[in-house]
Scaffold this active site. Structure first.
Site, PDB file in Angstrom:
ATOM      1  N   LEU A   1      22.863 -23.639  54.079  1.00 52.91           N
ATOM      2  CA  LEU A   1      22.489 -23.289  55.444  1.00 52.91           C
ATOM      3  C   LEU A   1      22.441 -24.607  56.192  1.00 52.91           C
ATOM      4  O   LEU A   1      21.799 -25.557  55.733  1.00 52.91           O
ATOM      5  CB  LEU A   1      21.125 -22.588  55.444  1.00 52.91           C
ATOM      6  CG  LEU A   1      20.645 -22.051  56.790  1.00 52.91           C
ATOM      7  CD1 LEU A   1      19.791 -20.816  56.573  1.00 52.91           C
ATOM      8  CD2 LEU A   1      19.855 -23.091  57.560  1.00 52.91           C
TER       9      LEU A   1
ATOM     10  N   HIS B   1      39.804 -20.687  54.668  1.00 50.41           N
ATOM     11  CA  HIS B   1      38.375 -20.355  54.614  1.00 50.41           C
ATOM     12  C   HIS B   1      37.457 -21.558  54.510  1.00 50.41           C
ATOM     13  O   HIS B   1      36.248 -21.430  54.609  1.00 50.41           O
ATOM     14  CB  HIS B   1      38.074 -19.400  53.473  1.00 50.41           C
ATOM     15  CG  HIS B   1      37.774 -20.055  52.152  1.00 50.41           C
ATOM     16  ND1 HIS B   1      38.632 -20.931  51.543  1.00 50.41           N
ATOM     17  CD2 HIS B   1      36.708 -19.962  51.328  1.00 50.41           C
ATOM     18  CE1 HIS B   1      38.099 -21.337  50.405  1.00 50.41           C
ATOM     19  NE2 HIS B   1      36.933 -20.774  50.247  1.00 50.41           N
TER      20      HIS B   1
END
Lengths: 480, 138
Positions: A205, A403
């Site tokens: 994160l 990606h």
């Protein structure tokens, strides 16, 4: 060493002409520099192996972040005909619906600069991370099955976020066809405790700041401007997804002799889409995909809470809005223009992101003029890109693009390279505060273990598979 | 010397394992996976688990066996401390695993091993002993 013959088509495309059991050619998007490296590992061979599967349409594709996986290469895209084609758990990967979501805020970096350390600490405390971490929820089996059926919708209903979040999530945070009865007891058991956890390895994160905008209009539509604070969350379906993949691989490996064609690698074990096993795998995979969307939705909710607590601001003042959520390990039924009209196919994206064009009905109405937002995370502390989907990707690569950065060093090489170094200190010198649950993770995930993100993104931009919209730089990062 | 070494594989983790006999090879492979995942300083097993696995050939058997070993930790929160393989042929394995209940205070988790893959799996008997290769998704 791979003996696959590669034919350079132009600056960004390499063709693998069909030989042996290949039913279609392979097509790799890359650059001269990255091909020097990629040519050395087994990934071109893996692109060729995928081309041997029945019902494969047009090409076995690889994106510029291609690297050696198992079965399918990572960065691989393959679409299959619904009648004669197959679905392969190895073509999705263990971490089903591993993906990213980007949350924009109304904050400017100057407003959080002094509080960044506290913010990272609060995020680290608020968001369960690391190997085997467990979430705060105690779900019954029936509740867990609802998570599998309804995905992010379940999470919103349970109080984690708002309806608006679903509008900017790929497929609304839930794909149809999920049947929890096709998920094993083992998978349910592993999933029950881990809902609402970040995980470990390459999951993270990150607090980021918009550094550069390439397409003003698209950036404005996505709600992004230079200097703005955002959060990128990278996570997936945790142990539940791994177990679903593993269970179906074990089942399908047993069926290899009855497939009726030679399989170059057991990890490519697959089932015909039009078979009970194929339908069962899809129904279970859809459950794991929905679980991952619920998971990221919950992680975002706790991120919002951490920001409110540390910065003493209300949700309105923070304006934390989901820009978009993409999955990059998935198999889906989508329609594309092929010879003879629009055809529904089964697209496998293993380490590849959907890149739908302007005007496509699957793109949220607010973004439809610009194309679907595509989120490309970099390696630890580097930041990320926001791109937009294109018509070219839709017509040429079954609406797919890259990606991420893609590894170049093995984990063992990375650990060796980081010996004697303090990675958190190095990251701090680069302006990134890093906190990690596992010490080993940081050494395995050092920046030089990955391909240069700018180079990967440049290839998909130049090749027209997606368009650069904005670049974000990392300022804080929590890792599992 | 450890009866295994790591193989460089870009995305994941590969193991090359050795054993004087097939039984030893399988036991060493299981111990190697546990060492990759966990730091076990004072193994104090509290229970013994029976393990019985089938496969279509040696490679499939090894993958299925390691799947069970991984599930002991990932699914049941048991830390395997030693393995005894009692019966082994190309398609069956039966043995015992000593386990301790996972205790975060005593067992340090080094890394997550998501799964064992079939990619490039190899089990061979050589003139000097047995050798296996296997790649894990980490």
């Amino acid at each position: 060493m791979s003996e696959i013959r590669l034919q350079k088509l132009d600056d960004y495309r390499w063709l693998i002409p069909p030989t042996g059991g290949m039913r279609v050619p392979g097509l790799i998007f890359s650059s001269e520099k990255m091909m020097e490296e990629a040519g050395k590992d087994e990934s071109p061979r893996q692109v060729a192996n995928v081309a041997c599967l029945p019902g494969i349409l047009r090409y076995s594709f690889a994106m510029p972040d291609m690297h050696w996986g198992y079965g399918f290469p990572i960065g691989g895209v393959a679409a299959f005909d619904l009648k004669d084609g197959v679905i392969s758990p190895g073509g999705v990967g263990y971490d089903i619906n591993c993906g990213c979501r980007l949350v924009a805020t109304k904050l400017r970096f100057e407003e959080i600069r002094e509080r960044l350390q506290d913010l990272v600490v609060a995020l680290f405390r608020n968001i369960p991370s690391g190997v085997g971490s467990t979430g705060p929820l105690k779900l019954s089996t029936e509740e867990e099955k609802d998570v599998l059926r309804y995905g992010a919708r379940w999470a919103v209903k349970a109080g984690f976020g708002t309806e608006a979040d679903l509008e900017t999530t790929e497929d609304g945070g839930r794909i149809g066809g999920a049947d929890p009865e096709r998920v094993s007891k083992r998978a349910l058991e592993r999933g029950r405790e881990q809902l609402g956890t970040l995980g470990s390895g390459n999951h993270f994160l990150e607090v980021e700041v918009v550094e550069e905008v390439f397409d003003e209009e698209a950036a404005a539509a996505f709600g992004l401007e230079v200097g703005q604070v955002a959060v990128l969350i990278h996570s997936g379906s945790r142990g539940l997804g791994y177990q679903v993949c593993d269970d179906y691989l074990a089942l399908l490996v047993k069926g290899i002799p009855s497939l009726g064609f030679p399989l170059p690698d057991r990890q490519l074990a697959c089932a015909y889409l039009d078979s009970q096993e194929g339908r069962d795998y899809f129904a279970a995979m859809a459950c794991a995909a929905n679980y991952a969307w619920a998971n990221r939705q919950m992680l975002m909710h706790w991120t919002r809470e951490a920001f409110e607590k540390v910065l003493h601001k209300s949700p309105v003042e923070l304006g934390m809005r989901l820009v978009y959520d993409v999955c990059h390990n998935i198999a889906k039924f989508e329609e594309f223009p092929l010879e003879g009209g629009d055809v529904k196919v089964c697209v496998h994206r293993k380490g590849a992101t959907r890149s739908f064009p302007p005007g496509h009905p699957a793109v949220p109405a607010v973004y439809r003029r610009h194309g679907q937002p595509v989120l490309i995370p970099g390696d630890m502390g580097v930041g990320s890109y926001v791109l937009a989907g294109t018509e070219k990707a839709f017509r040429e690569t079954f609406g797919s693009t890259c990606h991420g950065a893609g590894r170049v060093l093995s984990r063992a090489q990375a650990v060796k390279a980081s010996r004697g170094r303090s990675i958190p200190k190095e990251m701090k010198e680069r302006g990134v505060i890093v906190m990690a649950a596992g010490k080993g993770t940081l050494s395995e995930e050092i920046p030089e273990a990955y391909k240069n993100l700018d180079e990967v993104v440049n290839v998909v931009h130049e090749a027209g598979l997606s368009r650069k919209v904005a670049r974000l730089r990392a300022v804080g990062c929590i890792k599992g | 010397m450890k009866p295994y070494c790591l193989i460089d594989h870009t995305a994941d983790l590969g193991l090359e394992v050795f054993g004087k006999t097939g039984e030893e090879l399988f036991a060493n492979a299981a111990s190697a996976v546990c060492e990759l995942m966990l730091d076990i300083e004072n193994p104090e097993p509290t229970a013994v688990r029976e393990i019985s696995v089938e496969g279509t050939d040696r490679e499939d058997l090894l993958v299925n066996f390691l799947r069970e070993v991984l599930f002991l930790f990932n699914g049941e929160k048991m830390v395997p401390t030693s393995f005894i393989i009692e019966e082994l042929d190309d398609r069956h394995l039966r043995g015992k695993v000593r386990v301790a209940a996972y205790d975060p205070a005593r067992h340090r988790v080094k890394r997550e091993v998501k799964a064992v893959t079939y990619h490039g799996t190899e089990v061979v008997e050589t003139p000097t002993g047995w050798r296996a290769r296997v790649i894990f998704d980490v």
